[in-house]
Design a protein around this motif. Structure first.
Motif, mmCIF file in Angstrom:
data_model
loop_
_atom_site.group_PDB
_atom_site.id
_atom_site.type_symbol
_atom_site.label_atom_id
_atom_site.label_comp_id
_atom_site.label_asym_id
_atom_site.label_seq_id
_atom_site.Cartn_x
_atom_site.Cartn_y
_atom_site.Cartn_z
ATOM 1 N N VAL A 163 -3.883 7.141 1.496
ATOM 2 C CA VAL A 163 -3.394 5.793 1.215
ATOM 3 C C VAL A 163 -2.070 5.559 1.926
ATOM 4 N N LEU A 164 -1.212 6.550 1.945
ATOM 5 C CA LEU A 164 0.068 6.442 2.650
ATOM 6 C C LEU A 164 -0.152 6.242 4.147
ATOM 7 N N ALA A 165 -1.099 6.947 4.720
ATOM 8 C CA ALA A 165 -1.395 6.791 6.147
ATOM 9 C C ALA A 165 -1.890 5.379 6.455
ATOM 10 N N PHE A 166 -2.749 4.844 5.590
ATOM 11 C CA PHE A 166 -3.221 3.472 5.796
ATOM 12 C C PHE A 166 -2.081 2.474 5.694
ATOM 13 N N GLY A 167 -1.159 2.679 4.773
ATOM 14 C CA GLY A 167 -0.012 1.789 4.642
ATOM 15 C C GLY A 167 0.875 1.817 5.871
ATOM 16 N N ILE A 168 1.095 2.994 6.411
ATOM 17 C CA ILE A 168 1.910 3.112 7.619
ATOM 18 C C ILE A 168 1.200 2.469 8.803
ATOM 19 N N ILE A 169 -0.098 2.642 8.896
ATOM 20 C CA ILE A 169 -0.864 2.014 9.981
ATOM 21 C C ILE A 169 -0.793 0.494 9.874
ATOM 22 N N VAL A 192 0.838 -1.204 0.000
ATOM 23 C CA VAL A 192 0.000 0.000 0.000
ATOM 24 C C VAL A 192 0.871 1.252 0.000
ATOM 25 N N ILE A 193 1.981 1.223 0.744
ATOM 26 C CA ILE A 193 2.896 2.376 0.750
ATOM 27 C C ILE A 193 3.496 2.581 -0.640
#
Length: 75
Positions: A44-50, A28-29
């Protein structure tokens, strides 16, 4: 020194939950960085980091639970 089987199963479940997140998070990142031109980039970047942080948390929790089950950590 008997093994607590219920606690061992719980630890394996944590690790089983962390395994897919270890692959989904970086994917995702990567997708977020490849699509910088869209407005959804930061979300999308925030979801990948989470997802990545959640996988690390579940992996450590699973390993700790398994070691507690094997070595009588509840004493």
């Amino acid at each position: 020194m008997a093994t607590n089987k219920e606690m061992l199963q719980k630890g394996v479940k944590y690790l089983a939950g962390a395994l897919p997140l270890m692959f989904i998070g970086p994917s995702v990142i990567y997708n977020a960085f490849m699509n910088k031109q869209t407005n959804w980039h930061y979300l999308v970047l925030a979801f990948g980091i989470i997802f990545c942080l959640l996988s690390v948390y579940l992996a450590f929790k699973g390993i700790k639970t398994i070691t507690d089950a094997l070595f009588d950590g509840n004493k």
